[in-house]
Design an enzyme around this catalytic site. Structure first.
Site, PDB file in Angstrom:
ATOM      1  N   GLU A  35       0.812  -1.214   0.000  1.00 60.92           N
ATOM      2  CA  GLU A  35       0.000   0.000   0.000  1.00 60.92           C
ATOM      3  C   GLU A  35       0.846   1.264   0.000  1.00 60.92           C
ATOM      4  OE1 GLU A  35      -0.694  -2.701   1.779  1.00 60.92           O
ATOM      5  OE2 GLU A  35      -2.700  -3.260   1.093  1.00 60.92           O
TER       6      GLU A  35
ATOM      7  N   HIS B 120     -11.301  -5.325   8.743  1.00 60.41           N
ATOM      8  CA  HIS B 120     -12.037  -5.075   7.502  1.00 60.41           C
ATOM      9  C   HIS B 120     -13.274  -4.211   7.708  1.00 60.41           C
ATOM     10  CE1 HIS B 120      -9.579  -8.503   6.395  1.00 60.41           C
ATOM     11  NE2 HIS B 120      -9.870  -8.291   5.121  1.00 60.41           N
TER      12      HIS B 120
END
Lengths: 325, 386
Positions: free
Chosen positions: A60, A129
């Site tokens: 990322e 999540h």
């Protein structure tokens, strides 16, 4: 006019802009061949080519760093982070570079990038999540934080975000990705950033929310109507910079404010809204501002997640408190 | 158009044999309805439809083998479900997420979102919640208060000023200067403030029909006698109440406070040991007591100890009143102006003399039933001829 889900609308906006602006580039993990973890980029690589829709390694920090570099060199990158829980390695690039590129170069360079990330709970996902940490980004000067709450706003606001010359963190409420459809004219028309959207007009109380919680907020407004209470519902849409004027105008009419967000209460965006209303609108308040928020705990795993998310009952309770004043 | 691929039926087999179709091209099929039965190595299984849609084409006939992941059925989906833009929608059998469960709904959103607000600000009153609360406490209608704040808001000073307006009006008419309350008037202000803050007042109103009275009846004496009868019927009215210690003291002797209007203010001397049998003989004593009160010749002890008070305000004017109980007393009987009234007498209307009564009692110490029993006995006595 096609009826699109929220995630369809994201795809359509990306597709439109890839087709109409050759400086637009989409990048991220599995966005190309696979079409994205939530299918938001499905078919885009096949249609626009692998040099426009780029699969990246699982890194990322690199995705965000590449986007900063591309933006500085004149491209308009739209990077995807698969889940908000994986965004933190990219935060260094966002805060230390993307947010300050314009300031650092005294206006010579801007950073026209968009970082898309699905966020929020309600899909029974594993740990990491389901969080809503939009306040972290809203706190950073130089970052614009945009959250759509309907297919139409996902389409129009994403186009506006891509076309904006400065960096935008575009957070997509994944719980409502496919929850409903809406007619969206796929005509490339952008919506205004930096303004709230008034979803319903009312006279007794102002309900302010964003993202997936607008669903429960609208449902609460329906229930209040049955009680004879007229609720105004505002979707903030751009969390930073805040369009506080629209909220103040509404509070000047209703005298009561309830803020609903999924993120924890402590230092959430609701706190900023409440503070601004206290500074500029306190004379209009008939009763103290109420916040209905997630609890100040780690987001629980899926068996308890619906207990964590503010429901209609908690919103109604807060409204009833304001009605006492 | 959408092509449904034969999913892995859970056995990891590379292919399956079509046994028979349950649908034909052109059929409208519902999601989860069986499409086809296929035979795998172990069993014949039905493959359900992933969509509610129209079947366009079947890939294969009975007896043909279909590869896992190979095309099985072509569907025609409704507008918006398709991939005509080239940016294809969800793949066949795709849950739309790699983790968890993606909620899918069929709701069509119809909304009228307006960017920004209506731009309307009302000319509504502006005040902090604290000032609004202050207005409520001081019984001021905040909507009528003129705002003096820099942002057009009503301030706490505005509310306080409004709260004083009523008393100020009286002052302006009477005099230009504020006058400190002294003596009886000051004592009244203090005791009434305390009574109002502390006592749980309940007041019951009724009338005594005194049409039968003989000509020479003394109203005050009759009222005092009625109180004696009332207390005889309900001794609970003759008690002192100490709220701080939650105690009451039932009195054996009946002492009655008598509200007297004097030039200096209200004073309530106490007539000791009132009894039905001897009251008639105490007319003179009662006059002296009133005179002594007017002359301020009474000491504190002459004003203390009564549980029940009589206020004969009807001598001046008034019919009923919420008369005020002053602790440690627990009741007060108010007598209004005697009047002639049209009342029902059987099926006729008769004109009769009536004495209006108002009994206030401290509901912390006296029950409603006790008060009413007292009042009933008092009225019964008042209605006697003499």
């Amino acid at each position: 006019m096609a009826e699109l889900t929220l995630v369809d609308a994201v795809t359509a906006a990306l597709d439109w802009e890839l087709g109409h602006d050759e400086s637009v580039v989409v990048l991220g993990e599995d966005v190309g061949v696979n079409g994205g973890v939530f299918r938001a980029t499905n078919g885009l690589q096949r249609k626009h080519g692998a040099d426009r829709v780029i699969d990246t390694p699982l890194a990322e920090a690199m995705i965000a760093g590449m986007a900063v570099g591309m933006a500085a060199e004149g491209l308009k990158p739209v990077a995807e982070i698969q889940f908000m829980g994986f965004i933190y390695p990219a935060v260094d690039q966002l805060i230390n570079h993307a947010a300050r590129l314009r300031n650092r170069t005294r206006g010579r360079l801007s950073c026209p990038m968009v970082l898309r990330a699905p966020f929020g709970g309600g899909i029974h996902a594993p740990e990491h999540h389901s969080e809503s940490t939009e306040a972290m980004f809203a706190h950073m000067p130089g970052l614009r934080v945009v959250i759509p709450s309907s297919p139409a706003r996902a389409y129009g606001l994403l186009l506006a975000a891509i076309r904006d010359p400065d960096p935008v963190v575009f957070l997509e409420p994944k719980r409502i990705y496919r929850l409903a459809r809406q007619e969206v004219a796929n005509d490339g028309a952008a919506l205004s950033l930096d303004v709230c959207y008034t979803l319903r007009e009312g006279t007794d109380v102002t309900l302010v929310s964003w993202g997936a919680m607008t669903q429960e907020t609208l449902e609460a407004a329906d229930r209040l109507q049955a009680e004879g209470v007229s609720a105004e519902v505002i979707d903030v849409a751009t969390i930073s910079p805040l369009d506080i004027e629209t909220i103040l105008e509404s509070v000047a009419r209703t005298g009561r404010l309830v803020i609903v967000h999924e993120a924890p209460r402590n230092c959430g965006v609701g706190a900023e809204i409440a503070a601004l209303v206290a500074e500029h609108g306190i004379y209009d308040l008939k009763s103290p501002v109420q916040r209905v928020a997630g609890f100040d705990t780690i987001m629980p795993l899926y068996r308890l997640e619906m207990d964590y998310l503010p429901g209609v009952t908690r919103i109604l309770d807060a409204v009833h408190v304001t009605l006492e004043g | 158009m959408k092509t449904f691929l034969l999913p892995d039926l859970g056995e990891g087999l590379p292919e399956a044999e079509i046994v028979n179709w349950h649908v034909q091209p052109g059929d409208l099929v519902r999601a989860d309805a069986p499409l086809v039965s296929v035979e795998t190595a172990k069993a014949v299984v039905e493959v359900p439809s992933p969509y509610s849609a129209r079947v366009i084409r079947l890939h294969g006939d009975a007896g043909d083998f279909v590869k896992t992941g190979g095309p099985l059925v072509d569907f025609e989906l409704e507008a918006g479900n398709g991939d005509s833009s080239g940016a294809a929608a969800v793949n066949d059998g795709d849950a739309g997420t790699v983790v968890g469960t993606m909620p899918v709904g069929e709701t069509i959103i119809v909304e009228h979102a307006v960017a920004g607000g209506s731009g309307r600000r009302s000319g509504r009153l502006r005040a902090t919640p604290a000032v609004r609360a202050l207005a409520k406490r001081l019984d001021v209608d905040i909507e009528t208060v003129a705002p003096s704040g820099a942002s057009g808001q009503v301030t706490s000073r505005d509310v306080e000023a409004a709260a004083q307006t009523s008393t100020a009006t009286e002052r302006i008419v009477a005099d230009d200067e504020w006058e400190a309350l002294r003596g009886l008037r000051r004592a009244m202000a203090q005791s009434m403030t305390r009574a109002n803050a502390e006592v749980c007042h309940a007041t019951v109103f009724d009338d005594a029909d005194i049409d039968a009275w003989e000509a020479d009846q003394d109203v005050t004496l009759r009222l005092l006698r009625a109180i004696c009868r009332g207390v005889a019927a309900e001794p609970a009215l003759n008690a002192l109440f100490d709220a701080a210690s939650m105690r009451r003291k039932k009195l054996l002797q009946l002492d009655i406070g008598i509200a007297v209007d004097t030039p200096a203010g209200l004073i309530v001397p106490v007539l000791r040991d009132a009894r039905v049998a001897t009251l008639a003989t105490r007319r003179e004593e009662l006059q002296q007591l009133k005179q002594a009160a007017s002359d301020r010749r009474l000491g504190p002890d002459d004003l203390r100890g009564s549980a029940i008070t009589l206020s004969n305000f009807g001598m001046l004017a008034g019919r009923y009143a919420r008369v005020v109980v002053v602790p440690p007393g627990i009741a007060i009987l108010g007598a209004g102006a005697i009047r002639r009234e049209a009342v029902a007498a059987g099926t006729e209307v008769a004109v009769r003399r009536r004495l209006p009564l108002s009994l206030s009692f401290d509901h912390r110490c006296v029950t409603g039933a006790e008060a009413c029993r007292f009042l009933a006995a008092a009225i019964a006595d008042l209605q006697l001829q003499n």
